[in-house]
Design an enzyme around this catalytic site. Structure first.
Site, PDB file in Angstrom:
ATOM      1  N   HIS A 118     -10.628   1.855  -1.673  1.00  0.00           N
ATOM      2  CA  HIS A 118      -9.870   1.861  -2.919  1.00  0.00           C
ATOM      3  C   HIS A 118     -10.575   0.897  -3.866  1.00  0.00           C
ATOM      4  O   HIS A 118     -10.752  -0.284  -3.538  1.00  0.00           O
ATOM      5  CB  HIS A 118      -8.423   1.435  -2.674  1.00  0.00           C
ATOM      6  CG  HIS A 118      -7.654   2.426  -1.857  1.00  0.00           C
ATOM      7  ND1 HIS A 118      -6.755   2.058  -0.879  1.00  0.00           N
ATOM      8  CD2 HIS A 118      -7.669   3.785  -1.855  1.00  0.00           C
ATOM      9  CE1 HIS A 118      -6.236   3.143  -0.323  1.00  0.00           C
ATOM     10  NE2 HIS A 118      -6.783   4.207  -0.894  1.00  0.00           N
ATOM     11  N   GLU A 169      -9.412  -2.686  -4.517  1.00  0.00           N
ATOM     12  CA  GLU A 169      -9.242  -3.579  -3.369  1.00  0.00           C
ATOM     13  C   GLU A 169     -10.627  -4.106  -3.010  1.00  0.00           C
ATOM     14  O   GLU A 169     -11.353  -3.529  -2.208  1.00  0.00           O
ATOM     15  CB  GLU A 169      -8.579  -2.822  -2.215  1.00  0.00           C
ATOM     16  CG  GLU A 169      -7.174  -2.347  -2.572  1.00  0.00           C
ATOM     17  CD  GLU A 169      -6.557  -1.422  -1.534  1.00  0.00           C
ATOM     18  OE1 GLU A 169      -7.121  -1.311  -0.431  1.00  0.00           O
ATOM     19  OE2 GLU A 169      -5.514  -0.804  -1.838  1.00  0.00           O
ATOM     20  N   HIS A 203      -9.179  -3.138   3.603  1.00  0.00           N
ATOM     21  CA  HIS A 203      -8.352  -2.839   2.428  1.00  0.00           C
ATOM     22  C   HIS A 203      -7.731  -4.137   1.899  1.00  0.00           C
ATOM     23  O   HIS A 203      -8.047  -5.225   2.378  1.00  0.00           O
ATOM     24  CB  HIS A 203      -7.257  -1.835   2.798  1.00  0.00           C
ATOM     25  CG  HIS A 203      -7.765  -0.455   3.058  1.00  0.00           C
ATOM     26  ND1 HIS A 203      -7.448   0.636   2.278  1.00  0.00           N
ATOM     27  CD2 HIS A 203      -8.595   0.026   4.029  1.00  0.00           C
ATOM     28  CE1 HIS A 203      -8.046   1.717   2.747  1.00  0.00           C
ATOM     29  NE2 HIS A 203      -8.746   1.372   3.815  1.00  0.00           N
ATOM     30  N   GLU A 213      -5.924  -4.904   6.451  1.00  0.00           N
ATOM     31  CA  GLU A 213      -5.478  -5.350   5.131  1.00  0.00           C
ATOM     32  C   GLU A 213      -5.793  -6.842   5.083  1.00  0.00           C
ATOM     33  O   GLU A 213      -5.169  -7.651   5.769  1.00  0.00           O
ATOM     34  CB  GLU A 213      -3.984  -5.099   4.964  1.00  0.00           C
ATOM     35  CG  GLU A 213      -3.566  -3.635   5.068  1.00  0.00           C
ATOM     36  CD  GLU A 213      -3.822  -2.860   3.779  1.00  0.00           C
ATOM     37  OE1 GLU A 213      -4.083  -3.508   2.740  1.00  0.00           O
ATOM     38  OE2 GLU A 213      -3.750  -1.612   3.811  1.00  0.00           O
TER      39      GLU A 213
END
EC number: 3.4.17.-
Length: 639
Positions: free
Chosen positions: A235, A238, A367, A459
């Protein structure tokens, strides 16, 4: 303008030669580029008249040549984009520096024409006259420039650091695309005996998807050496994962040179691939907002407005369908033909092609937006349930892998709930993806169900685009976890499957009793099977050979993969049921992915509306209907 005396007779030269001479004889005056389709070229000033003798912005913008470069992306369905537009801009908006015109390089034009001419032929369109490589372009000996250098990250590169900077120095900053490419190339050059760079393909806007590889034999798969990959910036907004992988590349290089035993052991026994930015187009959009100001979604998607982590084939639904069928395989599930009917990003295709070309064993996608490690499945076994525990047959393996990253991260392993990622403290900082939130088309599920590769999603923080001053701390929080997770590629077993003469057997199946998910051997007959500690019944089989079974115990403290080889003997009769299953799960020979070229053209576009034969004008002629007296007859092929 200032005239320069010359003796060449104007009557004795052609119109185009005369124009070229005139350009050399006049001192140009540089002006800022104001053409909307050419504002992203690698220079800021042009000159009037241009190489086509168009004397003003208005004349250029109402010309058929300018209209063509503006719509070529649509006409060719994304082929050779934005290369052709930038090449056209080099003629329509010539580069000007210090009141001197610089011509684009002829070899760049010739290479692009060679790659892109089939796309023009496919829609029955002639090669544009103003992209004549001999007429409007120059040789390198004449002092030309590469109008496509920006796509390869050859402009806006990092400034050279002082010579007294130590070898271990890392700049903790945000890297533009060009700076990223420059840093990766410099790092590979510094460690050329263990590193190289390559591209897996190109983004929708034409940027190379650069990878830096570390291995004792860069560029080659080595027998029994496992393949590992990290992917960042899927993304575009990110960005932490992207920066972490740039820092990691520099760290691996410098520490290997300094003799760090942990890093030398890792690189000597593993082939490591780092792809810092899978979505460089989205990153550019996010970077315009700037660190600390970027919103939650700006730049997340690609230039095609696609979310890459929703763009992979949904094989999870098929796995759930198969799960209730006795003997059905939940691995190497083929891509359904219906998938290709939708919009598939070139970035997605490039990753899928990459996965087929290298026998990856372990992977993680980095991410941002939370602080937790998630693992497959990401799609709920009941589609209407947004949060439902949906384990794979390898639930124990995935939990082991996720914990390897989480436990080595000082913040994720912190028991405080009043922090980023505090909601996952009671789970140990890890969670099944579908239990967190369910979505389809994810990359991790695709890795597991289509290939041998196990992938988790990390993440790495609650801020998607943090300020530069935060990057140093973020690196030190993640450095140990990044290394620890890479070392997990050596857990379980590995070996070679061969026949009684020692010949390797490709695509043999390695099965574990009680786990409905097999891995297959690579081209050299080698395999890797990630497993937790315990005792297992392992079998190997291939079409035409008898199955061989072995009992294997993996001790809890074992940090290296155990060696388990198999020698298969010819079977008197191969069970038709297993043969049929093997054939059904083979890659479709007509799979569009097999024909996809990730580096140049994204397939061969079909001429919409059928052939131009028997019609007065081809289908694309309507694009130029607004041009009354200046329609581009030069685009019509001569019959």
């Amino acid at each position: 303008m200032v005239f320069v005396m010359f003796s060449l007779s104007i009557q004795s030269i052609s119109e185009e030669s005369y124009f070229s001479c005139v350009h050399l004889l006049f001192i140009a005056k540089c002006v800022d580029i104001a053409l909307s389709s050419c504002t992203d070229v690698a220079y800021t000033q042009m000159v009037y008249p241009n190489f086509l003798d168009q004397k003003s912005r208005e004349v250029i913008e109402y010309s058929s040549e300018y209209l063509l470069i503006s719509v070529l992306h649509n006409l060719l369905q994304g082929e050779c984009n934005p290369d052709l537009r930038l090449l056209g801009c080099s003629v329509l908006a010539p580069q000007c520096e210090k009141d001197k015109v610089i011509k684009p390089c002829r070899h760049v034009c010739e290479n692009l024409k060679k790659n892109c001419l089939p796309a023009f032929d496919a829609i029955d369109m002639a090669w544009p006259y103003f992209l004549d490589c001999d007429r409007f372009f120059a040789g390198e000996e004449e002092g030309c420039y590469d109008p496509l250098a920006k796509l390869r990250g050859e402009v806006d590169a990092e400034e050279d650091l002082p010579s007294d900077v130590p070898a271990t120095f890392i700049q903790f900053k945000h890297h533009s695309y060009s700076q990223m490419v420059s840093t990766l190339k410099k790092t590979a050059s510094k460690c050329s005996h263990i590193a190289t760079t390559y591209s897996i393909g190109r983004s929708f806007e034409g940027k190379d998807l650069f990878v830096i590889e570390f291995s004792t034999k860069p560029g080659h798969h080595e027998l029994l050496k496992p393949e590992f990959k990290y992917i960042g910036n899927m993304h575009g907004n990110e960005v932490v994962g992207k920066e972490l992988l740039i820092y990691l590349a520099q760290y691996l290089c410098s520490e290997y040179l300094l003799g760090n035993p942990r890093i030398q052991t890792l690189i000597n026994n593993t082939r490591i691939h780092l792809l810092p930015s899978l979505n460089p187009d989205g990153y550019e959009l996010a970077a315009e907002e700037g660190a600390g100001y970027n919103g939650w979604v700006i730049g997340r998607q690609t230039a095609q407005n696609l979310d890459l982590n929703r763009n992979f084939p949904d094989l999870t639904s098929e796995a759930y369908r198969r799960a209730g069928i006795r003997g059905a395989r939940l691995d190497h599930i083929p891509i359904p033909q219906s998938y290709w009917w939708g919009k598939v990003a070139p970035e997605t295709k490039a990753v899928m092609k990459w996965l087929r070309s290298i026998p990856f064993v372990l992977s993680a996608s980095l991410h941002g937006g939370e602080l937790v490690v998630t693992y497959p499945y990401d799609y709920s076994r009941h589609p209407m349930e947004e949060k439902m525990f949906s384990p794979t047959p390898d639930e124990k393996v995935f939990k082991m892998l996720a914990k390897a990253y989480a436990d080595a991260h000082p913040v994720i392993s912190d028991r405080s709930e009043l922090r980023c990622g505090g909601n996952f403290v009671k789970r140990g900082g890890i969670i099944n993806g579908a239990e967190w939130y369910s979505f389809t088309g994810g990359m991790a599920d695709f890795n597991y169900l289509h290939t041998n590769c196990f992938e988790v999603t990390v993440e790495v923080g609650c801020e998607k685009f943090p300020l530069e001053e935060e990057l140093f701390t973020i690196w030190h929080e993640n450095k140990g976890a990044l290394l620890n997770y890479m070392e997990m590629v050596h857990r379980g077993i590995k070996g070679i499957v061969s026949d009684k003469f020692g010949n390797p057997i490709k695509n043999a199946r390695i099965s574990v009793r009680g786990i409905q998910h097999d891995v297959t051997t690579a081209a050299d007959g080698d395999y890797w099977r990630l497993l937790p500690p315990g005792t297992f019944i392992i079998s190997a089989q291939a079409p035409g050979y008898s199955r061989v079974m072995k009992r294997v115990t993996i001790p809890a403290r074992m940090k290296q993969a155990g060696r388990v080889d198999f020698v298969l003997r010819p079977a008197e009769a191969w069970p038709s049921k297993l043969l049929r299953r093997s054939m059904e799960d083979a890659y479709d020979p007509h799979d569009p992915l097999e024909l996809f070229d990730p580096h140049a053209q994204h397939g061969q576009p079909e001429a919409r509306g059928g052939s131009a034969a028997g019609r007065e004008k081809p289908w694309w002629w309507s694009y130029f209907s607004s041009l009354d007296l200046h329609k581009p007859l030069w685009l019509l092929k001569q019959r």
